[in-house]
Design a protein around this motif. Structure first.
Motif, PDB file in Angstrom:
ATOM      1  N   LEU A 179       0.834  -1.201   0.000  1.00 20.70           N
ATOM      2  CA  LEU A 179       0.000   0.000   0.000  1.00 20.70           C
ATOM      3  C   LEU A 179       0.871   1.254   0.000  1.00 20.70           C
ATOM      4  O   LEU A 179       1.949   1.282   0.603  1.00 20.70           O
ATOM      5  N   THR A 180       0.377   2.286  -0.652  1.00 19.40           N
ATOM      6  CA  THR A 180       1.055   3.579  -0.645  1.00 19.40           C
ATOM      7  C   THR A 180       0.485   4.447   0.472  1.00 19.40           C
ATOM      8  O   THR A 180      -0.540   4.116   1.082  1.00 19.40           O
ATOM      9  N   ASP A 181       1.140   5.586   0.725  1.00 22.23           N
ATOM     10  CA  ASP A 181       0.621   6.514   1.726  1.00 22.23           C
ATOM     11  C   ASP A 181      -0.767   7.005   1.328  1.00 22.23           C
ATOM     12  O   ASP A 181      -1.653   7.179   2.180  1.00 22.23           O
ATOM     13  N   ALA A 182      -0.975   7.223   0.017  1.00 20.64           N
ATOM     14  CA  ALA A 182      -2.282   7.672  -0.465  1.00 20.64           C
ATOM     15  C   ALA A 182      -3.342   6.608  -0.230  1.00 20.64           C
ATOM     16  O   ALA A 182      -4.499   6.921   0.100  1.00 20.64           O
ATOM     17  N   ASP A 183      -2.949   5.332  -0.375  1.00 15.12           N
ATOM     18  CA  ASP A 183      -3.894   4.236  -0.137  1.00 15.12           C
ATOM     19  C   ASP A 183      -4.348   4.222   1.321  1.00 15.12           C
ATOM     20  O   ASP A 183      -5.547   4.103   1.620  1.00 15.12           O
ATOM     21  N   ARG A 184      -3.380   4.340   2.223  1.00 13.78           N
ATOM     22  CA  ARG A 184      -3.723   4.304   3.642  1.00 13.78           C
ATOM     23  C   ARG A 184      -4.563   5.523   4.024  1.00 13.78           C
ATOM     24  O   ARG A 184      -5.510   5.416   4.809  1.00 13.78           O
TER      25      ARG A 184
END
Length: 702
Positions: free
Chosen positions: A80-85
């Motif tokens: 997961l990316t920071d944007a996903d989280r």
């Protein structure tokens, strides 16, 4: 030649039709209300005595206990990316504001990140004040569509599975009804090859179906009977299948009597005298078998008993009153273009079934062994996969809620099972929590809210939902928490409900199946006034069921790739196949007994097979086709019931009743009627000479 007798008054059929019109005016409004009283709530369909039923009832009574629990699982291959989280956390905050929790949330972050870094999840409890699971699941999935490209999301959890299951049943009554009408219409047109005759039984059966729906609605309102969507669909199938069978049998007799009687009302009276006893006995057998379900502990199973019985009785009354009345009013012309003409001398042609009877008479041993051999080969199929079907495998095409559980187990193995719900007294919370955590097979346990004198604890098993290992864990947890003094702990939850349902169904099978066999055997004995014949007929029906079950298991396992057999299928299929399978034997055996009085056992059975073969086979095809309608639905349980019963009915009508029963009767001879007087040698006539049929009968019995 016909015997002159006074026909019933011309006003009689019109009076019957008028009474049915009046009944329709009263009952039709109630029939449309049946869907308003159907329920698939766990507390209504679960076993009355099960521990999970107590938990479900307690949940409904406590604040927040009736909430719908959804699980949102976000995942991306590679991590997961920071944007996903941030997206997952934003979605949770938005949905929590839109659907505020009924009880205070536990301490700790609402979202959970997987150890592999590829998934994040959160749980959302939504009050039923915002709607049921089916109403909520769609908007929740739509609300989370705003996410970065490549970020996958599955909305799963107990409420999502319930919502997807309810979506399968949405509109199922209308779908089953319309499909059944189309199938029955096509078969009636093919059977009678008449542009108008097919419409009469369809109207009568339709009237019976509407009356049955209204009757069931009134039963629910008056006696609190449980009706779920599954039972409502089976009611439609039963009424149309059985009602059409009765119509076929009556029309066959009516067509015969029209050749012997000029007045259509007299002809119908004689047709009813010949066909009604067998039809009534058939209906009594099915009704008695269905009412045996009242002994079951599972609410949804016991509810099917009076529901199905009401449907059969409505079909019986309609087909013995409304249907013959309409036929009499329409006269002989309803049979156009093959109008049966009155004649002083009617020549009976042997036909296909007459030729089959002659072959069976010559090759009775070969026919018996051949039929038993075919049935024996099919029974071997029982060695296939007869394990219990998991809830996740109920769908023909796995919905998002099912695939979501797979993703959840992959990234959060400690949360991959469906949570158990423990209710305990607040003072014992810590002890029960420690005991649950220390039980083998438990991944984690967490305390929940306290209200109404109870504390909730959520327990997550390590194993897959509805697996034998998970069921063993549930049993161990129950044993452990029950031992905590003063806790009054009870264990429920989705998987616990499935476990209790499966255990109760197995117990119900051991009680209901022998009860059905005993009741049907008694009815056969009273009808045939014999002991040997009922035993022989019941033995053939049981063997036929085993063969149908074995053949179906082979198809489910090898051809369709199903993961098991739904827990409810064996009992339902046994009931329908035994009760409905005996029907065809009743039609054949009652006609054989009638002919035996005049012709002797051998000639009586051959005459009965020749006379009833065509109509009973047609009835079997119609009944099989109506149950086959269930195969068109996207739920594995209904597909299994529909296929098994349809295959069993065809097997019974085409092989058991057409070959095995006549062949066994010819082999046993007059002793088939023991201890009735028909089992004794026929007396020598006053002239000292037997007829040719008598001589053949006596020769065969020596």
């Amino acid at each position: 030649m016909s015997v002159k007798e006074a026909p019933p008054g011309r006003w009689v059929p019109w009076l019957v039709i008028g009474l049915w019109v009046a009944l329709a005016v009263v009952m039709v409004p109630f029939s449309g209300k049946l869907s308003s009283v159907t329920t698939d709530k766990a507390v209504d369909t679960l076993p009355a005595s099960a521990e999970s039923t107590t938990v479900a009832a307690l949940e409904d009574s406590l604040p927040g206990g009736e909430d719908n629990t959804f699980v949102f699982v976000y995942h991306r291959t590679g991590g997961l990316t920071d944007a996903d989280r941030a997206t997952a956390e934003r979605h949770y905050a938005t949905l929590a504001r839109r659907y505020p929790p009924t009880t205070a949330a536990d301490d700790g972050p609402p979202t959970r990140l997987s150890t592999d870094g590829e998934a994040m999840m959160f749980t959302l409890d939504v009050s039923t004040a915002y709607g049921g699971a089916e109403t909520l699941v769609g908007p929740l999935r739509n609300a989370a569509k705003d996410r970065p490209a490549g970020l996958e999301l599955e909305v799963t959890g107990p409420a999502a599975i319930d919502g997807d299951m309810e979506a399968v049943f949405d509109g199922i009554d209308v779908q089953v009804l319309l499909t059944t009408i189309i199938v029955v219409t096509i078969l009636l047109i093919l059977t009678y090859r008449s542009p108008v005759l097919w419409f009469v039984p369809l109207v009568a059966v339709g009237a019976a179906a509407l009356t049955a729906m209204a009757s069931v609605y009134l039963l629910v309102k008056g006696f609190g009977i449980v009706v779920n969507d599954q039972n409502s669909a089976l009611l439609t199938i039963l009424v149309f299948g059985v009602g059409t069978d009765y119509a076929l049998l009556l029309i066959a007799r009516y067509r015969e009597t029209l050749h012997h009687h000029e007045n259509v009302r007299v002809a119908m009276v004689h047709a009813l005298r010949g066909a009604a006893p067998a039809i009534v006995a058939s209906a009594a057998t099915v009704v008695a078998g269905l009412l045996c379900l009242l002994a079951a502990d599972l609410n949804s199973t016991s509810g099917l008993g009076p529901i199905g019985a009401a449907g059969i009785l409505c079909a019986l009354v309609a087909m013995l009153t409304l249907f013959p009345a309409v036929l009499v009013v329409l006269g002989r012309r309803i049979f156009w273009p093959a109008i049966p003409r009155f004649s002083a001398s009617v020549v009976e042609k042997p036909g296909l079934w007459g030729r089959l009877a002659a072959v069976l008479n010559r090759r009775r041993w070969l026919a018996t062994l051949g039929a038993l051999g075919i049935l024996g080969v099919l029974v071997v199929g029982l060695s296939g996969n007869t394990g219990a079907l998991r809830e996740q495998d109920q769908f023909l095409n796995a919905p998002e809620s099912v695939t979501g559980f797979t993703v959840l187990r992959q990234h959060f193995p400690e949360l991959g099972g469906q949570p158990m719900t423990i209710y305990t007294r607040p003072a014992s919370q810590e002890r029960v929590l420690d005991v649950a955590k220390g039980t083998r097979g438990v991944a984690m346990a967490a305390p929940g809210p306290t209200s109404g004198g109870w504390t909730e604890i959520s327990v997550f098993p390590k194993d897959a939902p509805d697996s034998p290992a998970e069921y063993d864990t549930i049993k161990r947890v129950r044993t452990a928490v029950h031992a905590v003094d003063g806790a009054e702990a009870i264990v429920g939850g989705p998987s616990a409900e499935h476990l209790d349902t499966e255990v109760t169904t197995r117990r119900d099978e051991k009680l209901v199946i022998p009860l059905v066999l005993a009741v049907v055997l008694i009815i056969l004995g009273l009808l045939l006034r014999a002991i040997v014949a009922p035993l022989v007929l019941m033995a053939t029906v049981v063997v036929s069921f085993a063969a149908a079950f074995g053949g179906s298991v082979f198809v489910f396992d090898t051809v369709l790739g199903f993961e098991g057999i739904d827990y409810s299928v064996p009992l339902l299929a046994f009931l329908f196949l035994v009760a409905l399978g005996v029907d065809y034997n009743i039609f054949l055996a009652s006609r054989a007994r009638e002919e035996t009085v005049r012709l002797g056992t051998r000639e009586g059975m051959l005459k009965a097979l020749s006379a009833t073969g065509g109509v009973i086979t047609s009835a079997g095809l119609v009944l099989a086709a109506t149950f086959a309608v269930l195969v068109s639905l996207p739920l594995v349980m209904l597909i299994e019931v529909g296929f098994l019963v349809a295959f069993g009915v065809l097997l019974d009508a085409l092989l058991v009743r057409s070959v095995l029963v006549p062949a066994l009767t010819l082999l046993i001879g007059r002793r088939i009627w023991w201890p009735n007087r028909l089992s004794r040698p026929r007396a020598v006539p006053p002239n000292g000479r037997h007829s040719r049929a008598d001589d053949q009968e006596l020769t065969l019995q020596r």
